[in-house]
Design an enzyme around this catalytic site. Structure first.
Site, short mmCIF file in Angstrom:
data_model
loop_
_atom_site.label_atom_id
_atom_site.label_comp_id
_atom_site.label_asym_id
_atom_site.label_seq_id
_atom_site.Cartn_x
_atom_site.Cartn_y
_atom_site.Cartn_z
N LYS A 188 0.83 -1.14 -0.07
CA LYS A 188 0.06 0.00 -0.02
C LYS A 188 0.85 1.16 0.06
CE LYS A 188 -2.91 3.37 1.46
NZ LYS A 188 -2.00 4.35 1.10
N GLY A 241 6.15 5.31 8.69
CA GLY A 241 5.27 6.31 8.69
C GLY A 241 5.40 6.90 9.98
N GLY A 246 1.19 4.12 13.44
CA GLY A 246 1.88 3.10 13.79
C GLY A 246 0.99 2.43 14.96
N GLU A 264 8.54 1.40 11.60
CA GLU A 264 9.53 2.39 11.61
C GLU A 264 8.97 3.87 11.42
OE1 GLU A 264 11.29 4.93 10.71
OE2 GLU A 264 12.31 4.52 8.80
N CYS A 299 13.57 9.98 7.27
CA CYS A 299 13.31 9.52 8.76
C CYS A 299 14.57 9.67 9.72
CB CYS A 299 12.81 8.35 8.74
SG CYS A 299 13.48 7.13 7.65
N GLU A 398 8.67 15.66 15.92
CA GLU A 398 9.34 15.58 14.45
C GLU A 398 8.43 16.48 13.65
OE1 GLU A 398 8.40 11.80 12.23
OE2 GLU A 398 10.78 12.05 11.71
P1 ADP Z 1 2.35 11.07 6.86
O1 ADP Z 1 1.67 11.59 8.17
O2 ADP Z 1 3.93 11.19 7.03
O3 ADP Z 1 1.54 10.82 5.81
P2 ADP Z 1 1.11 8.40 7.62
O4 ADP Z 1 1.43 7.55 8.56
O5 ADP Z 1 -0.21 9.06 7.79
O6 ADP Z 1 2.39 9.38 7.50
O7 ADP Z 1 1.19 7.61 6.33
C1 ADP Z 1 2.28 6.42 6.05
C2 ADP Z 1 1.49 5.47 5.27
O8 ADP Z 1 0.43 5.01 6.16
C3 ADP Z 1 0.58 5.80 3.92
O9 ADP Z 1 0.92 5.12 2.87
C4 ADP Z 1 -0.83 6.06 4.30
O10 ADP Z 1 -1.53 5.97 3.37
C5 ADP Z 1 -0.90 5.10 5.41
N1 ADP Z 1 -1.97 5.27 6.42
C6 ADP Z 1 -2.52 6.43 6.82
N2 ADP Z 1 -3.52 6.27 7.87
C7 ADP Z 1 -3.49 4.85 7.92
C8 ADP Z 1 -4.19 4.20 8.67
N3 ADP Z 1 -5.15 4.70 9.67
N4 ADP Z 1 -4.12 2.76 8.76
C9 ADP Z 1 -3.23 2.22 7.83
N5 ADP Z 1 -2.36 3.16 7.01
C10 ADP Z 1 -2.49 4.25 6.89
#
Ligand code: ADP
Length: 494
Positions: A188, A241, A246, A264, A299, A398
């Site tokens: 994804k 992310g 996380g 991570e 990161c 961050e």
């Molecule tokens: P950022 O805030 O830096 O965009 P995210 O953690 O939101 O970081 O995004 C990192 C990845 O996690 C992306 O692929 C995003 O689509 C995905 N993501 C965001 N929200 C969710 C969620 N609730 N469940 C699973 N994946 C998610």
């Protein structure tokens, strides 16, 4: 040598609306597609599919079937190896167009993207292709009337959720070891960096990876990512992310099938400069690159600079000179050293944290503002904040943007206390010519990677993973293979 003319031709290629990649085929999503906006100039690039829970379910079922029937998991290692090498060759053959596609999508300066994205991903596939037939099981030293065998088996189906800063590099860090050990994968990508990973799926398929072994579901993380995290067909989730996401993944695992979750989650990495650093001007130059390349969207970025008070003022002067000399602009211009911020929302966040830092008493000595607004793109001037106290928000939070927080210290003990005053522990830097001090700092600073008299740079042979709330389980190196395998003991009476 890549020329500006080559880049200029490829950068204006039209990009067709993108679909999901499930079971070796493109699949048109049912939901309204998502618009892809280029942070270079705010233009509409194309659309990506916004995968629904049902479509993620299809990808998971396809990955599960592929795993169970052994079309990949039971292939002789020599055959799997050949296909992973072919994927690496495919990435390399398209390195230029892949990198440009990625830059149009996420805004990283081309100079960095070409090496860190396509170049690095090809190397990662080669590294794990070479490793996969060197891994052996064990015979345990049991009593002579029993035989204890330890097998390393693939876990089954791996879900990989990827961020937007280095999609190909980080995607390969998860995909290559997962495939090398015989798993099927559903990947994804981030909403704002899906295009190069969708292309990677086509490259892998053309290289001979069987259908269903590598699926890509794009779209809203809260829908597609969440569906992956809750899928009963996913055995391991590998994520890079934000900490917020996380935590949601751990909850989703607990509420579904207790899948293993590797995280991570970034850092607030201290870069510590002692007065006895071997070359202070070099330290200033590297420290500036360590926070500002890819607009700070790295990161391991050295985002907290701790400087010994006796050199603090001179070091600040050098930092300012080096930061102001960096060329910010069109990421597809070969002269550019700092490209675009990934999205408007990210830029707003960077500016808000900077404003909060100033209101809390920090002094902004350069930057602090949006620039190049006339381009329609999202750009921020490299920003240096001095006199940042450990109580200030910017010291702990961050930013994931081009914002450096500088804090002075008086003693080594104080430097260690400041460095470790964070919930995060991904990376750190130490600048000193004193060998004993360097080793003491390596032991004392809580982080997954510590750079000494340099910052950034590493290769596939060493792990990268966070301590404390920066996560668990490392990417890269042979250690990453254990994330995607289960141990199985066979206990045999002779
Ligand atoms: P950022 O805030 O830096 O965009 P995210 O953690 O939101 O970081 O995004 C990192 C990845 O996690 C992306 O692929 C995003 O689509 C995905 N993501 C965001 N929200 C969710 C969620 N609730 N469940 C699973 N994946 C998610």
């Amino acid at each position: 040598m890549i020329t500006q003319t080559q880049i200029n031709i490829l950068r204006s290629e039209k990009i067709a609306p993108q679909q999901l990649f499930i079971d070796g085929k493109t699949v048109t999503g049912n939901a309204e597609p998502m618009q892809v906006i280029s942070p270079i100039d705010g233009s509409d690039l194309t659309t990506i599919a916004n995968a629904t829970e049902a479509e993620v379910g299809l990808a998971a079922a396809s990955a599960r079937t592929a795993f169970n029937d052994g079309r990949w998991s039971n292939l002789p290692p020599s055959k799997r190896k050949k296909i992973l090498f072919a994927i690496a060759d495919g990435i390399e053959a398209e390195a230029l167009s892949l990198s440009i596609l990625g830059v149009r999508d996420n805004g990283t300066e081309f100079n960095m993207a070409f090496k860190a994205e396509a170049g690095s991903a090809a190397g990662t596939f080669r590294y794990y292709a070479e490793a996969l037939d060197k891994m052996t099981g064990e015979i345990a030293p049991t009593a002579s009337n029993t035989l204890g065998l330890v097998h390393h088996e693939p876990v089954g189906v791996v879900g990989a959720i990827i961020p937007w800063n280095f999609p190909l590099m980080i995607g390969a860090w998860k995909l290559a070891p997962a495939l090398a050990t015989g798993n099927s994968v559903i990947l994804k990508p981030a909403e704002t960096a899906s295009l190069s990973l969708l292309r990677l799926a086509q490259i892998a398929s053309a290289a001979g990876l069987p259908d269903g072994v590598f699926n890509v579901v794009t779209g809203d993380g809260r829908i597609a990512g969440d569906a992956l995290a809750r899928s009963m067909d996913v055995d391991v989730l590998a994520f890079t992310g934000s900490g917020l996401t996380g935590r949601k993944l751990l909850e989703a695992s607990a509420q579904s099938n207790l899948k293993r979750v590797y995280l991570e989650l970034g850092g607030k990495s201290p870069n510590i400069v002692f007065a006895d650093a071997p070359n202070l001007d070099e330290a200033a130059k590297v420290s500036v690159a360590a926070i500002f390349r890819n607009s700070g969207q790295v990161c391991v970025a050295g985002s907290r600079l701790l400087v010994e008070r006796s050199i603090h003022d001179d070091f600040i002067t050098a930092l300012k000179i080096h930061a102001e000399a960096m060329r910010v602009g069109d990421p597809l211009d070969l002269q550019t050293q700092i490209g675009a911020v990934n999205s408007e929302s990210q830029l707003k966040n960077n500016l808000a944290i900077t404003a909060a830092a100033i209101s809390e008493g920090a002094d902004c000595i350069t930057g602090g503002e949006r620039i190049l607004g006339q381009t329609g793109g999202s750009y921020m001037a490299p920003t240096i904040l001095k006199n940042v106290l450990r109580t200030n928000t910017v010291f702990k939070t961050e930013v994931f943007g081009p914002v450096l927080a500088v804090t002075p210290f008086d003693t080594q003990e104080e430097a260690i206390t400041l460095a470790n005053d964070s919930n995060l522990g991904l990376a750190a830097g130490v600048w000193t010519a004193n060998l004993s001090r360097a080793h003491r700092m390596i032991r004392a600073v809580q982080a997954g990677v510590i750079h000494v008299n340099t910052y950034g740079g590493a290769d596939n042979t060493v792990p990268l993973g966070g301590h404390k709330q920066s996560g668990n389980g490392s990417d890269k190196s042979l250690h990453a293979l254990s994330k995607y395998t289960n141990l199985k003991t066979a206990w045999i009476q002779l």
